[in-house]
Every structure is written in C-alpha cells, then in structure tokens.
Design a protein around this motif. Structure first.
Motif, PDB file in Angstrom:
ATOM      1  N   ALA A 124       0.828  -1.209   0.000  1.00  0.00           N
ATOM      2  CA  ALA A 124       0.000   0.000   0.000  1.00  0.00           C
ATOM      3  C   ALA A 124       0.863   1.260   0.000  1.00  0.00           C
ATOM      4  CB  ALA A 124      -0.929   0.001   1.214  1.00  0.00           C
ATOM      5  N   ALA A 125       2.031   1.160   0.610  1.00  0.00           N
ATOM      6  CA  ALA A 125       2.932   2.313   0.666  1.00  0.00           C
ATOM      7  C   ALA A 125       3.850   2.413  -0.548  1.00  0.00           C
ATOM      8  CB  ALA A 125       3.781   2.239   1.933  1.00  0.00           C
ATOM      9  N   ARG A 126       4.037   1.292  -1.262  1.00  0.00           N
ATOM     10  CA  ARG A 126       5.070   1.251  -2.295  1.00  0.00           C
ATOM     11  C   ARG A 126       4.575   0.950  -3.702  1.00  0.00           C
ATOM     12  NH1 ARG A 126       9.292  -2.630   1.123  1.00  0.00           N
ATOM     13  NH2 ARG A 126       9.785  -1.096   2.764  1.00  0.00           N
ATOM     14  N   ILE A 127       3.331   0.533  -3.852  1.00  0.00           N
ATOM     15  CA  ILE A 127       2.862   0.043  -5.144  1.00  0.00           C
ATOM     16  C   ILE A 127       2.886   1.141  -6.209  1.00  0.00           C
ATOM     17  CG2 ILE A 127       0.394   0.501  -4.763  1.00  0.00           C
ATOM     18  CD1 ILE A 127      -0.079  -2.356  -5.997  1.00  0.00           C
ATOM     19  N   THR A 128       3.297   0.757  -7.407  1.00  0.00           N
ATOM     20  CA  THR A 128       3.319   1.696  -8.527  1.00  0.00           C
ATOM     21  C   THR A 128       1.956   1.716  -9.211  1.00  0.00           C
ATOM     22  OG1 THR A 128       4.011   0.001 -10.099  1.00  0.00           O
ATOM     23  CG2 THR A 128       5.764   1.195  -8.919  1.00  0.00           C
ATOM     24  N   PRO A 129       1.645   2.767  -9.946  1.00  0.00           N
ATOM     25  CA  PRO A 129       0.374   2.794 -10.677  1.00  0.00           C
ATOM     26  C   PRO A 129       0.224   1.618 -11.631  1.00  0.00           C
ATOM     27  CG  PRO A 129       1.338   4.987 -10.598  1.00  0.00           C
ATOM     28  CD  PRO A 129       2.371   4.049 -10.058  1.00  0.00           C
ATOM     29  N   GLU A 130       1.328   1.215 -12.263  1.00  0.00           N
ATOM     30  CA  GLU A 130       1.267   0.106 -13.220  1.00  0.00           C
ATOM     31  C   GLU A 130       0.914  -1.204 -12.512  1.00  0.00           C
ATOM     32  OE1 GLU A 130       3.504   3.419 -14.729  1.00  0.00           O
ATOM     33  OE2 GLU A 130       3.812   2.227 -12.899  1.00  0.00           O
ATOM     34  N   ARG A 131       1.534  -1.450 -11.375  1.00  0.00           N
ATOM     35  CA  ARG A 131       1.246  -2.699 -10.661  1.00  0.00           C
ATOM     36  C   ARG A 131      -0.153  -2.663 -10.032  1.00  0.00           C
ATOM     37  NH1 ARG A 131       4.589  -6.840  -9.769  1.00  0.00           N
ATOM     38  NH2 ARG A 131       6.512  -5.657 -10.043  1.00  0.00           N
ATOM     39  N   LEU A 132      -0.576  -1.494  -9.594  1.00  0.00           N
ATOM     40  CA  LEU A 132      -1.935  -1.366  -9.061  1.00  0.00           C
ATOM     41  C   LEU A 132      -2.955  -1.680 -10.154  1.00  0.00           C
ATOM     42  CD1 LEU A 132      -3.774  -0.618  -6.676  1.00  0.00           C
ATOM     43  CD2 LEU A 132      -3.655   1.766  -7.458  1.00  0.00           C
ATOM     44  N   ALA A 133      -2.674  -1.226 -11.370  1.00  0.00           N
ATOM     45  CA  ALA A 133      -3.567  -1.525 -12.499  1.00  0.00           C
ATOM     46  C   ALA A 133      -3.598  -3.025 -12.774  1.00  0.00           C
ATOM     47  CB  ALA A 133      -3.109  -0.763 -13.735  1.00  0.00           C
ATOM     48  N   ALA A 134      -2.444  -3.704 -12.601  1.00  0.00           N
ATOM     49  CA  ALA A 134      -2.397  -5.149 -12.806  1.00  0.00           C
ATOM     50  C   ALA A 134      -3.236  -5.867 -11.751  1.00  0.00           C
ATOM     51  CB  ALA A 134      -0.956  -5.639 -12.762  1.00  0.00           C
ATOM     52  N   VAL A 135      -3.148  -5.411 -10.491  1.00  0.00           N
ATOM     53  CA  VAL A 135      -3.964  -5.989  -9.419  1.00  0.00           C
ATOM     54  C   VAL A 135      -5.446  -5.816  -9.751  1.00  0.00           C
ATOM     55  CG1 VAL A 135      -4.635  -5.744  -6.991  1.00  0.00           C
ATOM     56  CG2 VAL A 135      -2.211  -5.654  -7.633  1.00  0.00           C
ATOM     57  N   GLU A 136      -5.812  -4.622 -10.198  1.00  0.00           N
ATOM     58  CA  GLU A 136      -7.203  -4.341 -10.551  1.00  0.00           C
ATOM     59  C   GLU A 136      -7.663  -5.223 -11.711  1.00  0.00           C
ATOM     60  OE1 GLU A 136     -10.078  -0.523 -11.657  1.00  0.00           O
ATOM     61  OE2 GLU A 136      -7.923  -0.248 -11.388  1.00  0.00           O
ATOM     62  N   GLY A 137      -6.756  -5.465 -12.654  1.00  0.00           N
ATOM     63  CA  GLY A 137      -7.102  -6.307 -13.799  1.00  0.00           C
ATOM     64  C   GLY A 137      -7.415  -7.733 -13.386  1.00  0.00           C
ATOM     65  N   HIS A 138      -6.636  -8.273 -12.459  1.00  0.00           N
ATOM     66  CA  HIS A 138      -6.904  -9.636 -11.991  1.00  0.00           C
ATOM     67  C   HIS A 138      -8.187  -9.690 -11.174  1.00  0.00           C
ATOM     68  CE1 HIS A 138      -3.280 -11.325 -13.607  1.00  0.00           C
ATOM     69  NE2 HIS A 138      -2.527 -10.442 -12.981  1.00  0.00           N
ATOM     70  N   LEU A 139      -8.469  -8.635 -10.426  1.00  0.00           N
ATOM     71  CA  LEU A 139      -9.717  -8.567  -9.675  1.00  0.00           C
ATOM     72  C   LEU A 139     -10.915  -8.565 -10.633  1.00  0.00           C
ATOM     73  CD1 LEU A 139     -11.309  -8.166  -7.044  1.00  0.00           C
ATOM     74  CD2 LEU A 139     -10.946  -5.695  -7.301  1.00  0.00           C
ATOM     75  N   ALA A 140     -10.821  -7.770 -11.680  1.00  0.00           N
ATOM     76  CA  ALA A 140     -11.901  -7.709 -12.663  1.00  0.00           C
ATOM     77  C   ALA A 140     -12.091  -9.060 -13.343  1.00  0.00           C
ATOM     78  CB  ALA A 140     -11.590  -6.634 -13.702  1.00  0.00           C
ATOM     79  N   ALA A 141     -10.989  -9.736 -13.637  1.00  0.00           N
ATOM     80  CA  ALA A 141     -11.079 -11.046 -14.294  1.00  0.00           C
ATOM     81  C   ALA A 141     -11.738 -12.070 -13.370  1.00  0.00           C
ATOM     82  CB  ALA A 141      -9.689 -11.515 -14.707  1.00  0.00           C
ATOM     83  N   MET A 142     -11.439 -12.001 -12.071  1.00  0.00           N
ATOM     84  CA  MET A 142     -12.080 -12.902 -11.112  1.00  0.00           C
ATOM     85  C   MET A 142     -13.579 -12.649 -11.031  1.00  0.00           C
ATOM     86  SD  MET A 142      -9.637 -13.413  -7.769  1.00  0.00           S
ATOM     87  CE  MET A 142      -8.859 -11.807  -7.726  1.00  0.00           C
ATOM     88  N   ASN A 143     -13.961 -11.393 -11.141  1.00  0.00           N
ATOM     89  CA  ASN A 143     -15.373 -11.027 -11.040  1.00  0.00           C
ATOM     90  C   ASN A 143     -16.162 -11.373 -12.303  1.00  0.00           C
ATOM     91  OD1 ASN A 143     -15.043 -10.004  -8.471  1.00  0.00           O
ATOM     92  ND2 ASN A 143     -14.697  -7.906  -9.165  1.00  0.00           N
TER      93      ASN A 143
END
Length: 240
Positions: A124-143
């Motif tokens: 939460a303190a270190r994540i880059t925008p690019e990696r945050l977008a990747a996390v969001e992408g996997h969340l969307a795929a799970m949903n």
C-alpha cells in the motif's frame, strides 16, 4: 589438516557426516566472501584437498548445495555459485506446502496470513500505478467468471502482484512457496464448494481499495481477514 578456527571456515562439529561438514565449509566460504555469487568454484579435487576430505564426500556436498539452489553446474565449464536470489534458494519451500495435510495445512495458512497482511501493508505504501492496475485487472477477471480454474489463476496472480509490490524479495519468495498452485487448489476447491465465491470477491475488492487508497493499515486488515476466513474454514474441516 584444516584449522577449525581459520578465517572463512565454519567450525567443525564432532557430530554429522563428512559431507555435512563439507556443505558447511562451502557455505562459510560464500558467507565469508571467499566465493562470490556467480563465481566459479575450485575443482572438486582442489576443494577436497583444501578441506581434507574425500572427493566422493565433496561431490555429495556439491550435489546437495545444487539442489538447494546455492550452486549450479554449467556443462563443460564447472560448478558456480548462483546469484543467491531468494526465489532460487527458497524454491523447494513450496514442496512443504504441496505435501502437508491436516493440522500442518492450518499452520501454513497461519504463516501465510501473517506474511500476506504484512506484504499488503508494505504494498500500500510502495505500489506503482502500473502494478496497481495489474492488481485491478486480476480482480476484474475474477469477477467476470465463475470458472474455478480461471478464478484460481487470477487469485494467484492477484496475490503475487501484491507480494512483489511490497518490495521484499525474500517475503515474496516465501509467499510464492506458500501459494503454490497445487496447495492453493487443494484448499480453494473445498472452500469454494461451500459457496464462498461472493465473499472471496468482496475480500479481494477490500484489499484493492486499501491499496488504491495507499492505506497500509487498511490493507493489512483486509488481507488478514481474507486469509483468516479460509484459515477458519480449514480449521473446521480438520476438526471434523
């Protein structure tokens, strides 16, 4: 005969085999800087003579350290110290997770809960925008799917992105072992059979929201709650 108190050498123990002593001697040479990552070892003959042991014992020591990821054989070139990356050294850790059963599985989930929550807080303190977008992408795929195999794949990737975003290679390597596909599949299938898809999606969404808000404590709590739910379910299964 070797002096057990000489610099760069591990002390000899009266216990253990000659091969074990050779392993400790080579490890001490690496730890003491006498052998650097990527450096070629002396020949098997020279090492055996230097340590005062047989070549067969030295060969066994080299084989054992190769399995552990400390050394690597390069065809036609010799034996080298690896890069000593945490992921290589901890690669065999996943075998523990894959083979454990019953109460040991619960213990592993306890460890994972502690590490996942810490990794999420750091991320939460270190994540880059690019990696945050990747996390969001996997969340969307799970949903977007109810296929257990697809959800499992994106679940693994979701947590891997967070572990890597934490910026601690050793922690990420341990979590990778605890989160092997075989281990996760064994726990996941039984857990999801009880209709936990919706709850799991909410828990993943809570982790993502905390990461997006750059809130370490919220991320820590969300990750601990997520793994804790699975842990409590597994405790019930083991008890039953």
């Amino acid at each position: 005969m070797n002096n057990p108190d000489s610099p760069g050498k591990a002390p000899r123990s009266p216990k253990g085999t000659v091969t074990q002593r050779a392993i400790e001697e080579i490890k001490a040479m690496i730890a003491g800087g006498l052998l650097e990552p990527g450096e070629r070892l002396p020949t098997e003959r020279d090492l055996a003579a230097r340590l005062g042991i047989s070549r067969s014992s030295m060969r066994e020591a080299i084989r054992a350290l190769t399995v552990l990821g400390v050394l690597e054989a390069r065809h036609g070139s010799g034996i080298y110290v690896t890069g000593l990356r945490a992921g290589d050294l901890l690669e065999t850790f996943g075998v523990v997770a894959d083979l454990s059963r019953g109460p040991r599985l619960v213990e592993l989930l306890e460890v994972r809960r502690v590490l996942e929550s810490t990794a999420a807080a750091l991320a939460a303190a270190r994540i880059t925008p690019e990696r945050l977008a990747a996390v969001e992408g996997h969340l969307a795929a799970m949903n977007a799917t109810d296929d257990p195999e697809e959800i499992l794949a994106h679940d693994l990737a979701f947590h891997r992105e967070i572990a890597e975003a934490a910026g601690n290679e050793t922690m990420a390597a341990i979590l990778e072992g605890l989160s092997s596909r075989t281990f996760r599949a064994r726990v996941w299938r039984g857990y999801q059979e009880e209709g936990a898809f919706a709850r799991t999606r909410r828990e993943h969404a809570a982790i993502h929201r905390a990461l997006a808000a750059r809130d370490p404590e919220a991320a820590r709590a969300a990750a601990a709650a997520h793994v804790g739910e699975v842990e409590e379910w597994l405790r019930g299964q083991v008890g039953a």
